[in-house]
Each structure stands twice: as structure tokens, then as C-alpha cells.
Write a protein that holds these residues in place. Structure first.
Motif, PDB file in Angstrom:
ATOM      1  N   GLU A 162       0.822  -1.203   0.000  1.00  9.58           N
ATOM      2  CA  GLU A 162       0.000   0.000   0.000  1.00  9.58           C
ATOM      3  C   GLU A 162       0.865   1.266   0.000  1.00  9.58           C
ATOM      4  OE1 GLU A 162      -4.118   0.415   2.345  1.00  9.58           O
ATOM      5  OE2 GLU A 162      -2.367   0.676   3.637  1.00  9.58           O
ATOM      6  N   ALA A 182       5.474   2.270  -6.833  1.00 15.31           N
ATOM      7  CA  ALA A 182       4.096   1.984  -6.432  1.00 15.31           C
ATOM      8  C   ALA A 182       3.498   0.921  -7.357  1.00 15.31           C
ATOM      9  CB  ALA A 182       3.257   3.258  -6.463  1.00 15.31           C
ATOM     10  N   LYS A 187       4.315  -2.434  -6.410  1.00  6.63           N
ATOM     11  CA  LYS A 187       3.745  -2.805  -5.103  1.00  6.63           C
ATOM     12  C   LYS A 187       4.735  -2.685  -3.951  1.00  6.63           C
ATOM     13  CE  LYS A 187      -0.382  -3.254  -6.195  1.00  6.63           C
ATOM     14  NZ  LYS A 187      -1.193  -2.121  -5.729  1.00  6.63           N
ATOM     15  N   THR A 233       5.705  -1.109  -0.579  1.00  2.97           N
ATOM     16  CA  THR A 233       4.970  -0.441   0.491  1.00  2.97           C
ATOM     17  C   THR A 233       5.661   0.878   0.819  1.00  2.97           C
ATOM     18  OG1 THR A 233       4.592  -2.649   1.368  1.00  2.97           O
ATOM     19  CG2 THR A 233       3.961  -0.792   2.771  1.00  2.97           C
ATOM     20  N   SER A 262      -1.543   7.426  -4.199  1.00  2.42           N
ATOM     21  CA  SER A 262      -1.835   6.851  -2.884  1.00  2.42           C
ATOM     22  C   SER A 262      -3.013   5.886  -2.885  1.00  2.42           C
ATOM     23  CB  SER A 262      -2.153   7.962  -1.876  1.00  2.42           C
ATOM     24  OG  SER A 262      -1.252   9.008  -2.005  1.00  2.42           O
ATOM     25  N   ASP A 263      -2.940   4.899  -1.997  1.00  4.76           N
ATOM     26  CA  ASP A 263      -4.106   4.083  -1.687  1.00  4.76           C
ATOM     27  C   ASP A 263      -4.857   4.717  -0.525  1.00  4.76           C
ATOM     28  OD1 ASP A 263      -3.535   1.780  -3.468  1.00  4.76           O
ATOM     29  OD2 ASP A 263      -1.720   1.709  -2.246  1.00  4.76           O
ATOM     30  N   LYS A 264      -4.069   5.423   0.320  1.00  2.00           N
ATOM     31  CA  LYS A 264      -4.654   6.000   1.522  1.00  2.00           C
ATOM     32  C   LYS A 264      -3.976   7.336   1.779  1.00  2.00           C
ATOM     33  CE  LYS A 264      -4.669   3.127   5.112  1.00  2.00           C
ATOM     34  NZ  LYS A 264      -4.407   2.483   6.362  1.00  2.00           N
ATOM     35  N   THR A 285      -9.421   7.229   1.604  1.00  2.00           N
ATOM     36  CA  THR A 285      -8.903   7.129   0.249  1.00  2.00           C
ATOM     37  C   THR A 285      -8.674   8.539  -0.273  1.00  2.00           C
ATOM     38  OG1 THR A 285     -11.074   7.251  -0.755  1.00  2.00           O
ATOM     39  CG2 THR A 285     -10.310   5.052  -0.124  1.00  2.00           C
TER      40      THR A 285
END
Lengths: 264, 236
Positions: free
Chosen positions: A30, A206, A209, A211, A226-228, A242
Motif C-alpha cells: 500500500e 508503487a 507494489k 509499500t 496513494s491508496d490512503k 482514500t
């Protein structure tokens, strides 16, 4: 269980409370962006994760292993801090490359030292150590290639642009294969035309994958990668969610004010 | 009295004195360079009593003339031993003073010079070490390096590069300070020249010593210029 679990982290510098109870999770693969105005505690939080600062209280868990727990009530030794730091990588705002070493040597230096230490502990032969170090160099060359700098391997930091230096710094952090790579405003010290090359390297990571936890003032970038997103304000998490939830948030006045000020 | 010595003979005698000068110079550097580093660590110690003890020591050494320090170290032990005998006391310290009292003038000179120069060097080292940004240490830490590795692999060369100009100043001053050895009867270049005043009534050998100092300082200047150039491949 999340990869990283941060619980109720506080940090005081003297009487100043910089972090007032921060909790969040990061899943494997993430990308988490930390945004907020300067002085909101983003950088301090990142430094706590990298054990450059010790939290005043709270708990940090990685893959179920407790890295820090203030309840245990003791200071970590240098050796313990070092072991914990190796789980994380950190890319600094000011790059902090080692000026007396070439780009390649900047990437290999720490990795070589660690490899040597590990093999010596296993009482490996001189030939085995030599071979392993050759492997470290090969991997470093590949990393430089992956950030687009294979032709700059023998250049010294003073011969590189800010963007190139920052890409070397990213390769250097990756050489130690951190579980989580942190960025502390990686483009804030760069000329505007150089930020793109660094951001695209991070986007590439990113996509693979990696982190990552990124402190940034590049809102467009944070929205895309971003994922978060966590919006920090005066040492607390004001908004979390999100990118759409955070950037589209119209109910929180502080984030509205912040987004307005950075967009101007 | 008419001069009966040739230029060649004077040159040979002065070379002899110059060798002694070189010995003071070389031995002082050999011991003062590392001792200065130890003292600088002391003056940066987080253990306050040690830090202030070292700072007071450096203050005393830098705050008094080297000439006075030479006199104290040369005559001090003898005076203490005499006083101790009168009072009839004897202990480890008095024994040490007695031993020191029997050291040669040359040894005393080197001891005094090493202490004096180590203190000056320590301040230059401290300035150099403290000028390196915290970011260099932090970069090392997050890469899993130990404090020792960071100091020796990352910090030290940057410090060396920064302190070359002030260090070359100090080291060139040391060349000329060696002439102070003369006042506690240690043989060196100036003394070798002064002998010709007494024995032959010749003053020019004393002026001639300037050539030796100039030549040696010239070589050192070139050497430091070379080192500076060698380290110019990086900026820090």
C-alpha cells in the motif's frame, strides 16, 4: 493483521507536544501519503518510524513483531534501534548522499557493510564474501539502472543535479530491501522542473507494489499514487481515507483551508 | 676575530641543528595529531564533568604562552621534588616528578609541544566534526550503519577536507615554534647558529637559518596544496 500497525504514538519535545496520539495501519503493497501544513508533525512521525526519534509513548508493530512499546518502559539500545531501522528505508528532503563516494558507492556502502558483517558472523570464507560483495555491486548497478542513472554510476554527488541525487538516494534506500520505504518531502528541495523525474520513480515503485509512506506537499501526486491519505493537523490525524474521501472532503474546514492554500 | 669557518662548514652544522628541529616537529605531529582527536572527543562528550574538565585544560594550555609551558615542564618537576624532600613526603606523584626531572631537555620539549599542539588541534577537529550536518549521520543510521562505521566511513574524510586549511596553518606555525626549544637548552637550528656567535663572532649563520625555515615551510605549503587538490573531487 496489517503489515504496519501504529498505535497512539505521542512525541514531546520538552513541553511541545508534536504528536498527540497517532494510530494508523499500512497494508503490504500500500502507498500511504501524509499531508498537512508544516509543523503538523508529519516529519516527526516518519522519524519515529525510522527510530531517528523515540516516541514518548505508543506502540509500533510490524508483521506482528513489536518494534516499540512504551509500556515496556525502557530505552532501546543502539543495537536494537539499528535492527529496527533496517525494516524501514528513508529518503530525505535534502538527499543526504555521502559526498565523497560515487553514485554507485553510495548505493553499495551500507549494503556491503551489512553483508560483510552477516557473512563474518556465519564464518564464511573470504571467497564467499568476495562473491557476495560482487552480488551487492551488481544489484546496486541494477538499482541505478532502474532509476535511470546507469550512466551516472561513477559520478560524485556534486556532479549530479538535485533530481539525480534524489534518485540515487532512492536506489541507496532500496539496496537494503526495506519492508517499508519512507519519503520525507522528497521533492521539496528540488527545482520545479526536476520534481517530475523523482515522482515518476516513486510511481514506478508503487506500480511494483512497494509499500511506501510518503510525506509530501505535491497534492496532485498524492491523489494519483496513494491508496490512503492521512491529513495531519497540530499533531493529530484530522482526516483519513482514500484520496477521493480526503481530497473531496467538504465537511472538514481545516482540510478545506489547507487544500485551498496549497493550490494557490 | 676573523672568521675561520667556511660556508660549507656552517651549512653542515646548521643541517645538524635542523635535523634536531625536524625531530621535534615530527614527534610533536606524531603524538599530537591523534591525541588532539581524543581531546576533541572529550570536549564534545555528553558526560558533563569530563567535558568541562577537558575544556578547562584546553583553556589553560591555549591561554598561556608555550614558552611558559616549556619552563614549567622543565623546571617544575625539580622544584616539586626539592620541596617534597624538605617536607619529607614521598608518594607516586613525587616519584613521577623525580623521573621527569631526569628526562632529557629534548624529551621535555616534545612533551610540552605535544600537549600544546594537541589542544589546538582538538579545537580544529571539534570545529570540523561539528560542521558536518546531522543529515549525514541520519543517512548512515537509516542505512543500518553503526556509529563507528558512520564516523570512519562517512564523516572522517569530510572533516579532513574541511580542516586542511586551518591545520596547515597550525603545522606551519609549529615549524617556527620549534625554535622555542632553545630556551630550555634543547639543541635545534637556532642554537646551532648561535654557537657561531660565541665561538667565531659570526652573526650571519643566524640569519642563514631563515633559509632553512623558509624552504621547509615552502615544502609543507606545496604538500598541503597537493592534499587540498586531491580532496577537491567532492564537495561537502
Amino acid at each position: 493483521m496489517s503489515l504496519l500497525e501504529v498505535r497512539d504514538i505521542t512525541k514531546n519535545f520538552g513541553k511541545a507536544e508534536v504528536l498527540k496520539g497517532i494510530s494508523f495501519d499500512v497494508e503490504k503493497g500500500e502507498v500511504l501519503s501524509l499531508i498537512g501544513s508544516s509543523g503538523s508533525g508529519k516529519t516527526t512521525l516518519l522519524r519515529c518510524l525510522n527510530f531517528l526519534e523515540t516516541p514518548t509513548s505508543g506502540k509500533i508493530t510490524l508483521s506482528g513483531e513489536t518494534l516499540y512499546d512504551s509500556e515496556e518502559g525502557r530505552n532501546l539500545s543502539d543495537r536494537e534501534k539499528r535492527d529496527r531501522r533496517l525494516h524501514f528505508g528513508l529518503v530525505f528532503q535534502q538527499f543526504n548522499l555521502f559526498p565523497q563516494y560515487t553514485a554507485l558507492k553510495n548505493v553499495t556502502l551500507a549494503a556491503e557493510l551489512l553483508k560483510r558483517e552477516e557473512l563474518k558472523r556465519e564464518k564464511a570464507s573470504a571467497a564467499a564474501i568476495k562473491e557476495a560483495l560482487e552480488g551487492v555491486r551488481l544489484k546496486a548497478a541494477e538499482l541505478l539502472d532502474s532509476v535511470g542513472l546507469s550512466d551516472k554510476a561513477d559520478n560524485y554527488p556534486c556532479q549530479l543535479s538535485g533530481g539525480q541525487q534524489q534518485r540515487v538516494a532512492i536506489a541507496r534506500a532500496l539496496a537494503l530491501e526495506p519492508e517499508i520505504l519512507c519519503f520525507d518531502e522528497p521533492t521539496s528541495a528540488l527545482d520545479p522542473e526536476l520534481t517530475g523525474e523523482v515522482l515518476s520513480v516513486i510511481k514506478g515503485l508503487a506500480a511494483r507494489k512497494m509499500t511506501m509512506i510518503i510525506v509530501t506537499h505535491e497534492m496532485e501526486f498524492a491523489k494519483n499514487v496513494s491508496d490512503k491519505v492521512i491529513f495531519m493537523d497540530s499533531g493529530v490525524i484530522a482526516v483519513e481515507g482514500t484520496p477521493d474521501e480526503v481530497f473531496g472532503n467538504s465537511s472538514n474546514a481545516r482540510i478545506q483551508k489547507f487544500l485551498k492554500s496549497v493550490n494557490n | 676575530m676573523i672568521a675561520s669557518v667556511t660556508f660549507g662548514e656552517v651549512t653542515l652544522k646548521l643541517l645538524e641543528g635542523f635535523l634536531s628541529t625536524l625531530k621535534i616537529f615530527g614527534l610533536t605531529l606524531l603524538f599530537a595529531l591523534p591525541l588532539g582527536l581524543v581531546i576533541s572527543f572529550g570536549s564534545m562528550s555528553r558526560f558533563k564533568p569530563l567535558k568541562y574538565l577537558v575544556k578547562v585544560f584546553v583553556w589553560i594550555i591555549r591561554g598561556t604562552p608555550l614558552m611558559l609551558q616549556l619552563i614549567v615542564i622543565y623546571y617544575g618537576p625539580g622544584l616539586i621534588v626539592m620541596a617534597a624532600r624538605k617536607a619529607g613526603t614521598s608518594n607516586f606523584f613525587i616519584d613521577l616528578m623525580e623521573k621527569m626531572n631526569n628526562f632529557s631537555a629534548m624529551t621535555m620539549v616534545v612533551i610540552a609541544f605535544v600537549i600544546n599542539y594537541a589542544c589546538y588541534f582538538s579545537e580544529i577537529y571539534r570545529g570540523g566534526i561539528e560542521s558536518i550536518t546531522q543529515g549525514q549521520y541520519e543517512a548512515g543510521y537509516v542505512l543500518g550503519m553503526t556509529k563507528r562505521q558512520i564516523f570512519f566511513k562517512v564523516i572522517l574524510l569530510q572533516v579532513v577536507k574541511r580542516i586542511i586549511p586551518p591545520m596547515s596553518n597550525e603545522i606551519i606555525t609549529l615549524v617556527k615554534d620549534t625554535s622555542l626549544a632553545r630556551i630550555i637548552t634543547a639543541y635545534e637550528l637556532i642554537w646551532a647558529a648561535q654557537k657561531f656567535i660565541k665561538s667565531e663572532g659570526l652573526l650571519w649563520p643566524l640569519l642563514y637559518t631563515g633559509v632553512f625555515y623558509l624552504a621547509f615551510c615552502g615544502i609543507l605549503t606545496l604538500l598541503f596544496g597537493y592534499i587540498e587538490k586531491k580532496l577537491s573531487y567532492f564537495r561537502s
